[in-house]
Motif scaffolding. Structure first.
Motif, short mmCIF file in Angstrom:
data_model
loop_
_atom_site.label_atom_id
_atom_site.label_comp_id
_atom_site.label_asym_id
_atom_site.label_seq_id
_atom_site.Cartn_x
_atom_site.Cartn_y
_atom_site.Cartn_z
N SER A 99 0.85 -1.20 0.00
CA SER A 99 0.00 0.00 0.00
C SER A 99 0.88 1.24 0.00
N LEU A 113 4.92 -17.25 -1.48
CA LEU A 113 5.18 -16.24 -0.45
C LEU A 113 5.96 -16.79 0.74
N LYS A 116 -5.03 -8.85 6.51
CA LYS A 116 -5.83 -10.07 6.66
C LYS A 116 -5.55 -10.66 8.04
P1 NAD Z 1 -4.06 -2.48 2.06
O1 NAD Z 1 -5.28 -3.33 2.12
O2 NAD Z 1 -4.09 -1.17 1.37
O3 NAD Z 1 -2.87 -3.32 1.42
C1 NAD Z 1 -2.72 -4.69 1.61
C2 NAD Z 1 -1.62 -5.17 0.71
O4 NAD Z 1 -1.49 -6.56 0.89
C3 NAD Z 1 -1.82 -4.93 -0.77
O5 NAD Z 1 -0.75 -4.17 -1.27
C4 NAD Z 1 -1.81 -6.32 -1.41
O6 NAD Z 1 -1.07 -6.38 -2.61
C5 NAD Z 1 -1.14 -7.16 -0.35
N1 NAD Z 1 -1.63 -8.55 -0.38
C6 NAD Z 1 -2.90 -8.98 -0.45
N2 NAD Z 1 -2.92 -10.33 -0.51
C7 NAD Z 1 -1.65 -10.76 -0.47
C8 NAD Z 1 -1.03 -12.03 -0.48
N3 NAD Z 1 -1.74 -13.14 -0.54
N4 NAD Z 1 0.31 -12.10 -0.42
C9 NAD Z 1 1.07 -10.96 -0.33
N5 NAD Z 1 0.52 -9.73 -0.30
C10 NAD Z 1 -0.81 -9.61 -0.37
O7 NAD Z 1 -3.58 -2.35 3.56
P2 NAD Z 1 -2.79 -1.21 4.39
O8 NAD Z 1 -3.51 0.09 4.32
O9 NAD Z 1 -1.34 -1.25 4.06
O10 NAD Z 1 -3.01 -1.81 5.85
C11 NAD Z 1 -2.58 -3.11 6.20
C12 NAD Z 1 -3.04 -3.43 7.60
O11 NAD Z 1 -2.42 -2.52 8.50
C13 NAD Z 1 -4.53 -3.26 7.84
O12 NAD Z 1 -4.95 -4.25 8.77
C14 NAD Z 1 -4.65 -1.88 8.45
O13 NAD Z 1 -5.79 -1.76 9.28
C15 NAD Z 1 -3.39 -1.82 9.26
N6 NAD Z 1 -2.87 -0.48 9.50
C16 NAD Z 1 -2.44 -0.22 10.76
C17 NAD Z 1 -1.87 1.00 11.06
C18 NAD Z 1 -1.37 1.23 12.45
O14 NAD Z 1 -1.17 2.37 12.84
N7 NAD Z 1 -1.12 0.20 13.22
C19 NAD Z 1 -1.77 2.00 10.09
C20 NAD Z 1 -2.18 1.70 8.78
C21 NAD Z 1 -2.72 0.44 8.51
#
Ligand code: NAD
Length: 290
Positions: A166, A198, A214
Motif C-alpha cells: 500500500s 510467499l 488479513k
Molecule cells: P491495504 O489493504 O491497502 O494493502 C494490503 C496489501 O497486501 C496490498 O498491497 C496487497 O497487494 C497485499 N496482499 C494482499 N494479498 C496478499 C497475499 N496473498 N500475499 C502478499 N501480499 C498480499 O492495507 P494497508 O492500508 O497497508 O493496511 C494493512 C493493515 O495494516 C490493515 O490491517 C490496516 O488496518 C493496518 N494499518 C495499521 C496502522 C497502524 O497504525 N497500526 C496504520 C495503517 C494500517
C-alpha cells in the motif's frame, strides 16, 4: 523472545515532545496546532482520530477535531482543505482515511499543502523520502523505524521482507528499510498479492514486516527462527465477552509466531501507538517547515 513494546516507546516519545512543547512556549512561540478532519461515522476511524486528538492534548499541543457528515461533497471537502492550508494558526493537519466512496482520496491527498502534510502522504513528501531530503515521513512506517531504532535492532545487511505494497505502509516501508540510514541498509523484498511462493520468501526474512490487512494471515511455518516480526495489521473481531463488543487481532498469529521470533510487536500496543507518536513528531517538525 522480546516484545517490541510500542506503548512504552510511544510514552517515552510523548514525554520528550511534552518537554519540547514547554521549551517552545517558554520561548514565547506559538503552541503547535494539529487539526484532524474526519468524514462520516466509521467506528474504527473515529477511535483512531479521537486517540490522535487526546495524545496531542496530552503533550501540550493545541488540537482540533473537525467532524464532517458523509453527505459532504468532494468540492466542499476540498474547500475545507484549502481553508486549513491557508490558516496560519494550523501547523499540520490530517484527513482521516478512508473517505466515503463519492470522494476521490487521491484528489484530497494532493490538495493538502506539503508543508502541513503531517501524515506524509503527499507525493512531494514521498519523493523527498526517496531522495533523503527533509520532509514528512509517512507516520506508520516512520513509527516502525523509530521502534526498531529504540530497541537497537541491527538492520544493516539483513534480509527484510515486507508483505503488502500500500502507498501508506508497505511501499514506503520497503524504501525506508533500504536507505543508507541508521535503521536501513537492508536487502528488501516487497511482496504483494501477485507474489508466488510467499512463504518461501518470508522464511528468508531476518526482519518481517506484515501489512497485508488479513487477520492472522502469517503463521509460524512462514517465519524463520529468530526473526524480528512487525505486525502492522489491526482488525476488530466481534467478541461478546468484551465490554467494547470486539477484540483486536493483527495480521500475524501472535502466539505461535512469537514463540519462534527474537522480537515481535503485539496487537494492540505495537505499531499503533507509534503511528500516533510519529504524527506528533511530524507536527513538531511542521512548525519549522510552515
Ligand atoms: P491495504 O489493504 O491497502 O494493502 C494490503 C496489501 O497486501 C496490498 O498491497 C496487497 O497487494 C497485499 N496482499 C494482499 N494479498 C496478499 C497475499 N496473498 N500475499 C502478499 N501480499 C498480499 O492495507 P494497508 O492500508 O497497508 O493496511 C494493512 C493493515 O495494516 C490493515 O490491517 C490496516 O488496518 C493496518 N494499518 C495499521 C496502522 C497502524 O497504525 N497500526 C496504520 C495503517 C494500517
Amino acid at each position: 523472545m522480546e516484545i517490541l513494546d510500542g506503548k512504552k516507546i510511544a510514552a517515552e516519545i510523548r514525554e520528550e515532545i511534552a518537554q519540547k512543547v514547554v521549551e517552545i512556549k517558554n520561548q514565547g512561540k506559538k503552541t503547535p496546532h494539529l487539526v484532524a478532519v474526519i468524514v462520516g461515522n466509521d467506528g474504527a476511524s473515529r477511535t483512531y482520530v479521537n486517540s490522535k486528538v487526546k495524545n496531542c492534548e496530552a503533550v501540550g499541543f493545541k488540537s482540533t477535531l473537525i467532524e464532517l457528515p458523509d453527505t459532504i461533497s468532494e468540492a466542499e471537502l476540498l474547500n475545507k482543505v484549502d481553508e486549513l492550508n491557508n490558516d496560519d494558526d494550523v501547523d499540520g493537519f490530517i484527513v482521516q482515511l478512508p473517505l466515503p466512496k463519492h470522494i476521490d482520496e487521491e484528489k484530497v491527498t494532493l490538495a493538502v499543502k506539503p508543508a502541513k502534510d503531517v501524515d506524509g502522504f503527499h507525493p512531494e513528501n514521498l519523493g523527498r523520502m526517496i531522495l533523503g531530503l527533509p520532509g514528512f515521513l509517512p507516520a506508520t512506517p516512520a513509527g516502525i523505524v523509530e521502534l526498531l531504532k529504540r530497541y537497537k535492532i541491527e538492520t544493516s545487511g539483513k534480509n527484510c521482507v515486507v508483505i503488502g505494497r500500500s502507498h501508506i505502509v508497505g511501499t514506503p516501508m520497503s524504501i525506508l528499510m533500504s536507505r543508507n540510514t541508521e535503521v536501513g541498509n537492508c536487502t528488501v523484498t516487497l511482496t504483494h498479492s501477485r507474489t508466488q511462493n510467499l512463504s518461501e520468501i518470508t522464511k528468508q526474512a531476518d526482519i518481517l514486516i506484515v501489512a497485508i490487512g488479513k487477520p492472522e494471515f502469517v503463521s509460524a511455518d512462514m517465519v524463520k527462527e529468530g526473526a524480528v516480526v512487525v505486525d502492522v495489521g489491526i482488525h476488530r473481531i466481534p467478541d461478546d465477552s468484551k465490554k467494547s463488543g470486539f477484540r483486536l487481532l493483527g495480521d500475524v498469529k501472535y502466539d505461535e509466531v512469537a514463540a519462534k521470533s527474537s522480537y515481535i510487536t503485539p496487537v494492540p500496543g505495537g505499531v499503533g501507538p507509534l503511528t500516533i507518536a510519529s504524527l506528533m513528531l511530524n507536527t513538531l517538525k511542521a512548525i519549522d517547515l510552515k
